[in-house]
Design an enzyme around this catalytic site. Structure first.
Site, PDB file in Angstrom:
ATOM      1  N   HIS A  20       0.496  -0.961   0.272  1.00 57.89           N
ATOM      2  CA  HIS A  20       0.232  -0.102  -0.132  1.00 57.89           C
ATOM      3  C   HIS A  20       0.647   1.164  -0.402  1.00 57.89           C
ATOM      4  O   HIS A  20       1.951   1.528   0.548  1.00 57.89           O
ATOM      5  CB  HIS A  20      -0.914  -0.219   0.727  1.00 57.89           C
ATOM      6  CG  HIS A  20      -2.738   1.119   0.875  1.00 57.89           C
ATOM      7  ND1 HIS A  20      -2.369   1.666   2.330  1.00 57.89           N
ATOM      8  CD2 HIS A  20      -2.701   1.778   0.220  1.00 57.89           C
ATOM      9  CE1 HIS A  20      -3.432   2.626   2.243  1.00 57.89           C
ATOM     10  NE2 HIS A  20      -3.660   2.482   0.702  1.00 57.89           N
ATOM     11  N   ASP A  28       8.025   7.535 -20.948  1.00 58.14           N
ATOM     12  CA  ASP A  28       8.566   7.630 -22.149  1.00 58.14           C
ATOM     13  C   ASP A  28       9.901   7.097 -22.713  1.00 58.14           C
ATOM     14  O   ASP A  28      10.412   7.162 -21.047  1.00 58.14           O
ATOM     15  CB  ASP A  28       7.835   8.882 -22.696  1.00 58.14           C
ATOM     16  CG  ASP A  28       8.073   9.598 -22.112  1.00 58.14           C
ATOM     17  OD1 ASP A  28       9.664   9.781 -21.761  1.00 58.14           O
ATOM     18  OD2 ASP A  28       7.519  11.071 -22.116  1.00 58.14           O
ATOM     19  N   HIS A  98       7.034  19.484 -14.807  1.00 57.02           N
ATOM     20  CA  HIS A  98       7.792  17.747 -14.376  1.00 57.02           C
ATOM     21  C   HIS A  98       9.394  17.674 -13.865  1.00 57.02           C
ATOM     22  O   HIS A  98      10.304  16.637 -13.432  1.00 57.02           O
ATOM     23  CB  HIS A  98       8.273  18.758 -16.075  1.00 57.02           C
ATOM     24  CG  HIS A  98       9.219  17.168 -16.763  1.00 57.02           C
ATOM     25  ND1 HIS A  98       8.654  15.400 -16.428  1.00 57.02           N
ATOM     26  CD2 HIS A  98      10.203  16.676 -17.560  1.00 57.02           C
ATOM     27  CE1 HIS A  98       8.884  14.554 -17.469  1.00 57.02           C
ATOM     28  NE2 HIS A  98      10.394  15.912 -18.285  1.00 57.02           N
ATOM     29  N   TYR A 120       6.068  14.415 -22.010  1.00 59.89           N
ATOM     30  CA  TYR A 120       5.038  13.714 -21.171  1.00 59.89           C
ATOM     31  C   TYR A 120       4.218  12.266 -21.192  1.00 59.89           C
ATOM     32  O   TYR A 120       3.287  12.676 -20.038  1.00 59.89           O
ATOM     33  CB  TYR A 120       4.915  15.809 -20.747  1.00 59.89           C
ATOM     34  CG  TYR A 120       5.258  16.398 -21.050  1.00 59.89           C
ATOM     35  CD1 TYR A 120       6.398  16.717 -19.995  1.00 59.89           C
ATOM     36  CD2 TYR A 120       5.918  17.687 -21.867  1.00 59.89           C
ATOM     37  CE1 TYR A 120       6.803  17.981 -19.172  1.00 59.89           C
ATOM     38  CE2 TYR A 120       5.751  18.378 -21.533  1.00 59.89           C
ATOM     39  CZ  TYR A 120       6.847  19.185 -21.144  1.00 59.89           C
ATOM     40  OH  TYR A 120       8.035  19.977 -20.920  1.00 59.89           O
ATOM     41  N   ASN A 122       4.202  10.532 -19.285  1.00 58.33           N
ATOM     42  CA  ASN A 122       4.550   9.323 -17.971  1.00 58.33           C
ATOM     43  C   ASN A 122       3.483   9.737 -16.980  1.00 58.33           C
ATOM     44  O   ASN A 122       2.806  10.681 -16.592  1.00 58.33           O
ATOM     45  CB  ASN A 122       6.058  10.542 -17.269  1.00 58.33           C
ATOM     46  CG  ASN A 122       7.135  10.760 -19.137  1.00 58.33           C
ATOM     47  OD1 ASN A 122       7.618   9.666 -18.976  1.00 58.33           O
ATOM     48  ND2 ASN A 122       7.978  12.003 -19.135  1.00 58.33           N
TER      49      ASN A 122
END
Length: 131
Positions: A20, A28, A98, A120, A122
């Site tokens: 958990h 990418d 980012h 981006y 990801n």
């Protein structure tokens, strides 16, 4: 042979080890991967496998309670963001810069590198529980 969707044994094993709140990253082909984090490199050529295909396969086995994407995704890759929101409807969503996203990857159990070559593409997936 496995009956479920995900056939990649290394990826299936990493998902099965998650507790958990632990995280994995789907990346990418350009995201830098910290040296201390396990890398599962699925990239074959540009675009294969796609971010979408890999995320769908992971979601077939992983219980996700929260996800995080880079805030830049909204402007730079809205189609992928729309797919993420649909695939993870009802799951708590977070956005960070980012730069902060790359820092958060240092805490991940593993990073799965896809062949995706769009900006981006990801995501950080936080493990939930089924009970």
């Amino acid at each position: 042979m496995k009956k479920n969707t995900l056939l990649n044994s290394e990826l299936s094993y990493e998902i099965s080890k998650l507790g958990h709140t632990q995280t994995i990253v789907v990346a990418d082909c350009g995201l830098p991967i910290p040296e201390n984090v396990k890398r599962i490199d699925l990239a074959l050529i540009r675009g294969i496998p796609s971010f979408k295909d890999v995320l769908e396969a992971i979601l077939s086995e992983m219980c996700v309670e929260e996800y995080t994407v880079a805030s830049e995704m909204e402007d730079e890759n809205p189609k992928t963001l729309a797919f993420v929101r649909e695939a993870l409807a009802g799951v708590e969503a977070g956005e960070v810069s980012h730069t902060e996203f790359k820092e958060l990857t240092r805490k991940a159990s593993c990073v799965i590198r896809t062949g995706e070559a769009s900006p981006y593409a990801n995501i950080i997936l936080q493990s939930g529980v089924k009970f």
